[in-house]
Design a protein around this motif. Structure first.
Motif, PDB file in Angstrom:
ATOM      1  N   GLU A   1      21.494   5.545  -8.557  1.00 35.12           N
ATOM      2  CA  GLU A   1      20.579   4.923  -9.511  1.00 35.12           C
ATOM      3  C   GLU A   1      20.145   3.541  -9.037  1.00 35.12           C
ATOM      4  N   SER A   2      21.082   2.795  -8.453  1.00 32.81           N
ATOM      5  CA  SER A   2      20.744   1.477  -7.921  1.00 32.81           C
ATOM      6  C   SER A   2      19.763   1.590  -6.759  1.00 32.81           C
ATOM      7  N   ASN A   3      20.016   2.542  -5.853  1.00 34.16           N
ATOM      8  CA  ASN A   3      19.128   2.733  -4.713  1.00 34.16           C
ATOM      9  C   ASN A   3      17.741   3.199  -5.145  1.00 34.16           C
ATOM     10  N   ILE A   4      17.699   4.104  -6.117  1.00 34.73           N
ATOM     11  CA  ILE A   4      16.414   4.613  -6.595  1.00 34.73           C
ATOM     12  C   ILE A   4      15.626   3.504  -7.294  1.00 34.73           C
ATOM     13  N   PHE A   5      16.316   2.651  -8.035  1.00 37.42           N
ATOM     14  CA  PHE A   5      15.645   1.535  -8.702  1.00 37.42           C
ATOM     15  C   PHE A   5      14.950   0.646  -7.669  1.00 37.42           C
ATOM     16  N   SER A   6      15.652   0.336  -6.577  1.00 37.85           N
ATOM     17  CA  SER A   6      15.065  -0.475  -5.508  1.00 37.85           C
ATOM     18  C   SER A   6      13.977   0.295  -4.773  1.00 37.85           C
ATOM     19  N   PHE A   7      14.194   1.602  -4.613  1.00 38.73           N
ATOM     20  CA  PHE A   7      13.211   2.420  -3.903  1.00 38.73           C
ATOM     21  C   PHE A   7      11.869   2.430  -4.628  1.00 38.73           C
ATOM     22  N   ARG A   8      11.893   2.521  -5.959  1.00 40.77           N
ATOM     23  CA  ARG A   8      10.634   2.542  -6.719  1.00 40.77           C
ATOM     24  C   ARG A   8       9.826   1.284  -6.456  1.00 40.77           C
ATOM     25  N   SER A   9      10.527   0.159  -6.413  1.00 38.21           N
ATOM     26  CA  SER A   9       9.843  -1.097  -6.112  1.00 38.21           C
ATOM     27  C   SER A   9       9.272  -1.072  -4.700  1.00 38.21           C
ATOM     28  N   GLY A  10      10.037  -0.507  -3.760  1.00 36.61           N
ATOM     29  CA  GLY A  10       9.561  -0.408  -2.385  1.00 36.61           C
ATOM     30  C   GLY A  10       8.371   0.524  -2.256  1.00 36.61           C
ATOM     31  N   LEU A  11       8.387   1.629  -2.992  1.00 32.56           N
ATOM     32  CA  LEU A  11       7.289   2.591  -2.924  1.00 32.56           C
ATOM     33  C   LEU A  11       5.986   1.970  -3.418  1.00 32.56           C
ATOM     34  N   THR A  12       6.029   1.293  -4.556  1.00 33.89           N
ATOM     35  CA  THR A  12       4.799   0.649  -5.042  1.00 33.89           C
ATOM     36  C   THR A  12       4.379  -0.476  -4.105  1.00 33.89           C
ATOM     37  N   GLY A  13       5.370  -1.131  -3.502  1.00 38.49           N
ATOM     38  CA  GLY A  13       5.048  -2.153  -2.509  1.00 38.49           C
ATOM     39  C   GLY A  13       4.368  -1.561  -1.296  1.00 38.49           C
ATOM     40  N   ALA A  14       4.870  -0.399  -0.856  1.00 30.46           N
ATOM     41  CA  ALA A  14       4.277   0.276   0.302  1.00 30.46           C
ATOM     42  C   ALA A  14       2.852   0.719   0.007  1.00 30.46           C
ATOM     43  N   ILE A  15       2.643   1.308  -1.170  1.00 25.69           N
ATOM     44  CA  ILE A  15       1.297   1.745  -1.550  1.00 25.69           C
ATOM     45  C   ILE A  15       0.372   0.538  -1.693  1.00 25.69           C
ATOM     46  N   GLY A  16       0.863  -0.500  -2.354  1.00 28.93           N
ATOM     47  CA  GLY A  16       0.054  -1.701  -2.525  1.00 28.93           C
ATOM     48  C   GLY A  16      -0.306  -2.340  -1.198  1.00 28.93           C
ATOM     49  N   ASN A  17       0.648  -2.347  -0.280  1.00 28.32           N
ATOM     50  CA  ASN A  17       0.385  -2.903   1.046  1.00 28.32           C
ATOM     51  C   ASN A  17      -0.700  -2.115   1.768  1.00 28.32           C
ATOM     52  N   LEU A  18      -0.661  -0.794   1.656  1.00 37.09           N
ATOM     53  CA  LEU A  18      -1.693   0.032   2.284  1.00 37.09           C
ATOM     54  C   LEU A  18      -3.055  -0.207   1.651  1.00 37.09           C
ATOM     55  N   ILE A  19      -3.084  -0.310   0.328  1.00 39.80           N
ATOM     56  CA  ILE A  19      -4.355  -0.571  -0.355  1.00 39.80           C
ATOM     57  C   ILE A  19      -4.961  -1.884   0.124  1.00 39.80           C
ATOM     58  N   ILE A  20      -4.142  -2.912   0.194  1.00 41.90           N
ATOM     59  CA  ILE A  20      -4.622  -4.224   0.611  1.00 41.90           C
ATOM     60  C   ILE A  20      -5.080  -4.196   2.065  1.00 41.90           C
ATOM     61  N   THR A  21      -4.336  -3.473   2.908  1.00 46.66           N
ATOM     62  CA  THR A  21      -4.720  -3.356   4.317  1.00 46.66           C
ATOM     63  C   THR A  21      -6.051  -2.626   4.461  1.00 46.66           C
ATOM     64  N   ILE A  22      -6.217  -1.549   3.702  1.00 46.11           N
ATOM     65  CA  ILE A  22      -7.494  -0.824   3.719  1.00 46.11           C
ATOM     66  C   ILE A  22      -8.627  -1.747   3.281  1.00 46.11           C
ATOM     67  N   ALA A  23      -8.376  -2.502   2.221  1.00 42.29           N
ATOM     68  CA  ALA A  23      -9.404  -3.414   1.718  1.00 42.29           C
ATOM     69  C   ALA A  23      -9.754  -4.492   2.740  1.00 42.29           C
ATOM     70  N   ARG A  24      -8.754  -4.951   3.467  1.00 44.10           N
ATOM     71  CA  ARG A  24      -8.970  -6.035   4.430  1.00 44.10           C
ATOM     72  C   ARG A  24      -9.691  -5.553   5.682  1.00 44.10           C
ATOM     73  N   ILE A  25      -9.320  -4.372   6.179  1.00 48.87           N
ATOM     74  CA  ILE A  25      -9.825  -3.913   7.474  1.00 48.87           C
ATOM     75  C   ILE A  25     -11.055  -3.021   7.334  1.00 48.87           C
ATOM     76  N   ASN A  26     -11.143  -2.267   6.238  1.00 49.61           N
ATOM     77  CA  ASN A  26     -12.233  -1.297   6.083  1.00 49.61           C
ATOM     78  C   ASN A  26     -13.023  -1.566   4.800  1.00 49.61           C
ATOM     79  N   ARG A  27     -13.484  -2.766   4.642  1.00 51.09           N
ATOM     80  CA  ARG A  27     -14.159  -3.138   3.404  1.00 51.09           C
ATOM     81  C   ARG A  27     -15.473  -2.388   3.191  1.00 51.09           C
ATOM     82  N   GLN A  28     -16.131  -1.961   4.255  1.00 54.17           N
ATOM     83  CA  GLN A  28     -17.444  -1.320   4.113  1.00 54.17           C
ATOM     84  C   GLN A  28     -17.355   0.127   3.643  1.00 54.17           C
ATOM     85  N   ASN A  29     -16.299   0.840   4.060  1.00 55.38           N
ATOM     86  CA  ASN A  29     -16.205   2.255   3.722  1.00 55.38           C
ATOM     87  C   ASN A  29     -14.738   2.654   3.527  1.00 55.38           C
ATOM     88  N   PRO A  30     -14.130   2.222   2.416  1.00 55.34           N
ATOM     89  CA  PRO A  30     -12.694   2.462   2.245  1.00 55.34           C
ATOM     90  C   PRO A  30     -12.332   3.779   1.569  1.00 55.34           C
TER      91      PRO A  30
END
Length: 350
Positions: free
Chosen positions: A253-282
């Motif tokens: 349960e402790s690991n999964i709690f931390s994992f959920r935060s990491g998963l949203t962080g990973a998705i958020g990081n990808l979204i931001i990277t897409i926005a930064r590098i491919n702003r014209q056609n994301p």
């Protein structure tokens, strides 16, 4: 043999000579032996010729993969060939400082060579042509040196670096736990997590012994569907791993709690990277990210529903991720595309 330096190579002719040269010409003062293993991943340029130009050299080898599969597969080939007590992974466009191995040797000697892992500092190579000095270096030292439970939590919460190139690794830690790289991109994210999970003794040296090149072709400056697929595969592998390895329900349960935060962080990081590098056609990349999210964490099995949800909504990364997922579920393409601006403006503190 104390060190094995493993360098996966694919169409690296522009920077390969400098990289290999830095590995082969380490100061050692006859205090230790080391080997350099080049693993070509079916290059189509002059990389092999460049690598062969260093022959004849003692303890220098050139191997190859059967087909182009990515740096992870090439690294696995190198590990299996290696005989060093410790392994140092390099990228084929990066370099070691001249006395890098000597400094690692000194650190090992102070601890009687008992470390499982030694993290070390790094810097970017100066871009003299454009007169640019990029900032670099490890920012996760306190997290890396924390107790085992906290270490796992810190990694799952994306508070640590996910690269293998900034850490010296005891070969027996890899072999005894049957840790292998996956093919494709971002293969080191789950690989180094497993190393941290199994390591008993972790050290750190603040010396900058690794120099990284920041150029237009590097992964940090590009994002494609292959990058997204590899990134989400890595997090799914981590999820599977902690579900199997957690020793009891409380730890799970402790690991999964931390994992959920990491998963949203990973998705958020990808979204931001897409926005930064491919702003014209994301949008095609957003579509890929959402499909990878659903394939790995929604449609896979009932375990996802039990453990993954609800996703956190605390940090800016969480908010970017949940906004993205909700918009995609509703088929609201305009709202998804507006994330390009949200990532830069509304969540600029990320």
């Amino acid at each position: 043999m104390l060190f094995s330096i493993i360098i996966p190579v694919y169409n690296s002719e522009k920077f390969l000579f400098e990289s290999i040269n830095s590995a082969l010409n380490q100061e050692k003062e006859n205090r230790f032996l080391y080997e350099v293993i080049i693993v070509d991943d079916c290059s189509t340029d002059n990389s092999i010729k460049i690598a062969e130009s260093f022959f004849p050299r003692d303890n220098y080898y050139i191997l190859s993969t059967n087909k182009n599969s990515g740096p992870g597969t090439a690294r696995n080939v190198g590990v299996n060939k290696s005989i060093g007590k410790y392994i140092l992974f390099m990228d084929s466009d990066d370099c070691l400082v001249l006395n890098g191995l000597s400094k690692l040797h000194n650190t090992l000697s102070l601890n009687n060579s008992n470390y499982d892992l030694i993290g070390y500092n790094w810097r970017y190579l100066t871009d003299y042509k454009n007169k640019i000095q990029h900032s670099g270096g490890r920012r996760d030292v306190d997290c890396m040196l924390s107790k085992r439970g906290n270490l796992v939590d810190n990694y799952l919460s994306m508070k640590m670096d996910g690269s293998v190139i900034f850490t010296l690794i005891k070969r027996s830690l890899i072999m005894d736990n049957n840790i292998m790289f996956s093919s494709g991109y971002h293969e080191d994210i789950d690989y180094i997590f497993k190393l941290y999970y199994h390591a008993d003794d972790i050290g750190y040296m603040n010396d900058e012994i690794y120099t990284k090149r920041n150029h237009s072709l590097s992964i940090m400056n590009n994002i494609t569907t292959k990058h997204i697929i590899g990134y989400m595969r890595a997090w799914r592998e981590i999820f599977n791993f902690i579900c199997i390895k957690s020793s009891n329900q409380k730890e799970l349960e402790s690991n999964i709690f931390s994992f959920r935060s990491g998963l949203t962080g990973a998705i958020g990081n990808l979204i931001i990277t897409i926005a930064r590098i491919n702003r014209q056609n994301p949008m095609h990349l957003f579509d890929c990210l959402y499909s990878q999210y659903t394939d790995n964490f929604v449609n896979n099995d009932a375990t996802n529903i039990k453990y993954i949800y609800p996703l956190p909504k605390v940090t800016n990364y969480d908010k970017v991720s949940t906004c993205f997922i909700t918009s995609m579920e509703l088929g609201d393409a305009d709202k998804v595309e507006s994330l390009v601006f949200k990532c830069i403006k509304q969540y600029k503190s990320v």
